[in-house]
Design a protein around this motif. Structure first.
Motif, PDB file in Angstrom:
ATOM      1  N   ASP A  83       0.769  -1.188  -0.004  1.00  0.00           N
ATOM      2  CA  ASP A  83       0.055  -0.090   0.008  1.00  0.00           C
ATOM      3  C   ASP A  83       0.829   1.301   0.049  1.00  0.00           C
ATOM      4  OD1 ASP A  83      -2.655  -0.783   0.162  1.00  0.00           O
ATOM      5  OD2 ASP A  83      -2.298  -1.789   2.275  1.00  0.00           O
ATOM      6  N   VAL A  84       0.253   2.284  -0.313  1.00  0.00           N
ATOM      7  CA  VAL A  84       0.731   3.540  -0.105  1.00  0.00           C
ATOM      8  C   VAL A  84       0.173   4.330   1.362  1.00  0.00           C
ATOM      9  CG1 VAL A  84       1.203   6.119  -0.985  1.00  0.00           C
ATOM     10  CG2 VAL A  84       1.395   4.048  -2.762  1.00  0.00           C
ATOM     11  N   TYR A  85       0.864   4.478   2.083  1.00  0.00           N
ATOM     12  CA  TYR A  85       0.304   4.988   3.338  1.00  0.00           C
ATOM     13  C   TYR A  85       0.553   6.602   3.828  1.00  0.00           C
ATOM     14  CZ  TYR A  85       1.603   0.088   4.674  1.00  0.00           C
ATOM     15  OH  TYR A  85       1.764  -1.185   4.789  1.00  0.00           O
ATOM     16  N   SER A  86      -0.359   7.119   4.344  1.00  0.00           N
ATOM     17  CA  SER A  86      -0.176   8.364   4.932  1.00  0.00           C
ATOM     18  C   SER A  86      -1.368   8.276   6.045  1.00  0.00           C
ATOM     19  CB  SER A  86      -0.133   9.441   3.946  1.00  0.00           C
ATOM     20  OG  SER A  86      -1.425   9.898   3.530  1.00  0.00           O
ATOM     21  N   ILE A  87      -1.279   9.405   6.815  1.00  0.00           N
ATOM     22  CA  ILE A  87      -2.434   9.648   7.855  1.00  0.00           C
ATOM     23  C   ILE A  87      -3.317  10.346   7.073  1.00  0.00           C
ATOM     24  CG2 ILE A  87      -3.092  11.205   9.797  1.00  0.00           C
ATOM     25  CD1 ILE A  87      -0.001  10.784  10.967  1.00  0.00           C
ATOM     26  N   SER A  88      -3.291  11.151   6.085  1.00  0.00           N
ATOM     27  CA  SER A  88      -4.294  11.723   5.349  1.00  0.00           C
ATOM     28  C   SER A  88      -5.092  10.711   4.603  1.00  0.00           C
ATOM     29  CB  SER A  88      -3.517  12.603   4.102  1.00  0.00           C
ATOM     30  OG  SER A  88      -2.880  13.799   4.978  1.00  0.00           O
TER      31      SER A  88
ATOM     32  N   LEU B  89      -9.579   6.762   4.336  1.00  0.00           N
ATOM     33  CA  LEU B  89     -10.078   5.346   4.162  1.00  0.00           C
ATOM     34  C   LEU B  89     -11.063   5.092   5.364  1.00  0.00           C
ATOM     35  CD1 LEU B  89      -9.840   2.239   3.403  1.00  0.00           C
ATOM     36  CD2 LEU B  89      -7.862   2.232   4.841  1.00  0.00           C
ATOM     37  N   LEU B  90     -10.955   5.267   6.548  1.00  0.00           N
ATOM     38  CA  LEU B  90     -11.650   5.194   7.648  1.00  0.00           C
ATOM     39  C   LEU B  90     -13.061   5.930   7.343  1.00  0.00           C
ATOM     40  CD1 LEU B  90      -9.169   5.179  10.763  1.00  0.00           C
ATOM     41  CD2 LEU B  90      -9.932   3.399   9.244  1.00  0.00           C
TER      42      LEU B  90
ATOM     43  N   THR C 180     -16.551   3.720   7.472  1.00  0.00           N
ATOM     44  CA  THR C 180     -17.712   3.716   8.504  1.00  0.00           C
ATOM     45  C   THR C 180     -18.764   4.580   8.211  1.00  0.00           C
ATOM     46  OG1 THR C 180     -16.571   5.967   9.312  1.00  0.00           O
ATOM     47  CG2 THR C 180     -15.781   3.942  10.107  1.00  0.00           C
ATOM     48  N   GLY C 181     -18.661   5.251   6.743  1.00  0.00           N
ATOM     49  CA  GLY C 181     -19.668   6.106   6.197  1.00  0.00           C
ATOM     50  C   GLY C 181     -19.883   7.278   7.100  1.00  0.00           C
ATOM     51  N   ARG C 182     -18.716   7.783   7.563  1.00  0.00           N
ATOM     52  CA  ARG C 182     -18.758   9.011   8.229  1.00  0.00           C
ATOM     53  C   ARG C 182     -17.972  10.106   7.648  1.00  0.00           C
ATOM     54  NH1 ARG C 182     -20.776   8.182  13.533  1.00  0.00           N
ATOM     55  NH2 ARG C 182     -22.094   6.172  13.296  1.00  0.00           N
ATOM     56  N   ALA C 183     -18.335  11.513   7.734  1.00  0.00           N
ATOM     57  CA  ALA C 183     -17.360  12.570   7.341  1.00  0.00           C
ATOM     58  C   ALA C 183     -16.156  12.260   8.019  1.00  0.00           C
ATOM     59  CB  ALA C 183     -18.105  13.900   7.315  1.00  0.00           C
ATOM     60  N   ALA C 184     -14.922  12.692   7.422  1.00  0.00           N
ATOM     61  CA  ALA C 184     -13.689  12.461   7.992  1.00  0.00           C
ATOM     62  C   ALA C 184     -12.796  13.436   7.290  1.00  0.00           C
ATOM     63  CB  ALA C 184     -13.143  11.144   7.948  1.00  0.00           C
ATOM     64  N   ILE C 185     -12.275  14.386   7.815  1.00  0.00           N
ATOM     65  CA  ILE C 185     -11.583  15.324   7.165  1.00  0.00           C
ATOM     66  C   ILE C 185      -9.926  15.568   7.879  1.00  0.00           C
ATOM     67  CG2 ILE C 185     -11.202  17.971   6.260  1.00  0.00           C
ATOM     68  CD1 ILE C 185     -14.211  18.161   6.372  1.00  0.00           C
ATOM     69  N   CYS C 186      -9.088  15.373   7.166  1.00  0.00           N
ATOM     70  CA  CYS C 186      -7.634  15.573   7.471  1.00  0.00           C
ATOM     71  C   CYS C 186      -7.090  17.042   7.145  1.00  0.00           C
ATOM     72  CB  CYS C 186      -6.749  14.458   7.257  1.00  0.00           C
ATOM     73  SG  CYS C 186      -5.185  14.748   8.003  1.00  0.00           S
ATOM     74  N   ASP C 187      -6.808  18.049   7.798  1.00  0.00           N
ATOM     75  CA  ASP C 187      -6.567  19.382   7.166  1.00  0.00           C
ATOM     76  C   ASP C 187      -4.943  19.430   7.053  1.00  0.00           C
ATOM     77  OD1 ASP C 187      -9.235  20.635   7.299  1.00  0.00           O
ATOM     78  OD2 ASP C 187      -8.990  21.066   9.521  1.00  0.00           O
ATOM     79  N   THR C 188      -4.403  18.881   7.814  1.00  0.00           N
ATOM     80  CA  THR C 188      -2.842  18.836   7.704  1.00  0.00           C
ATOM     81  C   THR C 188      -2.560  17.672   6.646  1.00  0.00           C
ATOM     82  OG1 THR C 188      -2.483  19.177  10.036  1.00  0.00           O
ATOM     83  CG2 THR C 188      -0.712  18.145   8.817  1.00  0.00           C
TER      84      THR C 188
END
Length: 276
Positions: free
Chosen positions: A218-223, A228-229, A233-241
């Motif tokens: 895989d190619v990984y990053s916290i973003s 992916l999560l 989960t079908g939930r809104a998830a935003i990573c600003d950094t």
């Protein structure tokens, strides 16, 4: 007989179980008293030497280390020194081949992004990474047969904390995500998948402390993880950094027969059932 150090710890517990499942005679070593395991403090050189004289293992899988539990602990020079002392004592106490558990932290940040080959290591950016890298060099300098097994971060297998667990828990509860504010290099795999690589490596030809990457293709990053999560989960998830990408070059692992037929998506999907 294969001796597993740190066998009562997170990774070591699973490595010991996988070796036995594969038919190996494997003995666990712990610094505290655990039923069915040998007790020894690897920082006590005379005690370790006596144990090795008595047991005479054919191979040693060295899992024991003080794994950081926070960003601050990655810069703990004292813990790093203790980790190196254990490796020095182990090298002095036995001539057995050593499969040493190293870390993705031996790779520094690279720009532009490339999949890390084993030869790309050597610019760690934390005390923990520098100690893991120094231990690899000591093993190589000793001429000892074995592997330096470079793993990403680990999750699952009964651990109810860590970045992925905490993010999944927050998303499934509808809580606000707590994310690192500074860009971080990150990768992870289920501890059980990591442990399954070790019986194969024990069967592989052992040369002088050969480094080997173990991870998902895989190619990984916290973003990428947050996206992916959120999808799972079908939930809104935003990573600003914006966090940097990381990937392992797994060519060497595949050539040695290590074939992990899992990916981060599948592992996170399974973890959702544990979180729930």
């Amino acid at each position: 007989m294969i001796l597993v150090t740190g066998a009562s710890g997170y990774l070591g517990t699973h490595v010991l179980s996988e070796l036995r499942r594969a038919g190996y005679q494997a003995v666990g070593l712990s610094r505290r008293e655990v039923p069915g395991m040998e007790m020894c403090d690897l920082q006590d050189a005379p005690q370790l030497a006596r144990l090795m004289d008595r047991m005479r293992p054919d191979k040693v899988i060295h899992c024991a280390w003080e794994t950081p539990q926070s960003l601050t602990e990655y810069q703990d020079d004292t813990a790093a020194t203790r980790g190196l002392a254990m490796v020095d004592n182990l090298l002095a106490a036995t001539q057995a081949p050593i499969l040493y558990v190293s870390s993705m932290t031996v790779y520094g940040s690279q720009n532009p992004f490339v999949a890390r080959r084993e030869e790309d290591a050597g610019q760690p950016e934390s005390a923990y990474g520098r100690a893991k890298w120094a231990a690899e060099q000591r093993l190589r300098g000793s001429g000892r047969a074995g592997f330096a097994v470079r793993l990403p971060g680990l999750f699952g297998g009964g651990r109810c904390n860590g970045l992925i667990w905490n993010l999944l828990s927050a998303l499934m509860r509808g809580d606000r995500l707590k994310l690192p504010r500074q860009p971080l290099l990150w990768a992870a795999m289920d501890v059980r998948d990591a442990a399954r690589a070790f019986p194969t490596l024990c069967d592989a030809p052992l040369r002088s402390a050969v480094p080997i990457n173990i991870g998902y293709n895989d190619v990984y990053s916290i973003s990428r993880l947050v996206a992916l999560l959120g999808e799972l989960t079908g939930r809104a998830a935003i990573c600003d950094t914006p966090h940097p990408d990381f990937a392992f070059d797994l060519t060497r692992a595949h050539a040695l027969g290590v074939d992990i037929r899992q990916n981060l998506r599948g592992a996170c999907h399974k973890l959702m059932k544990e979180v729930a």
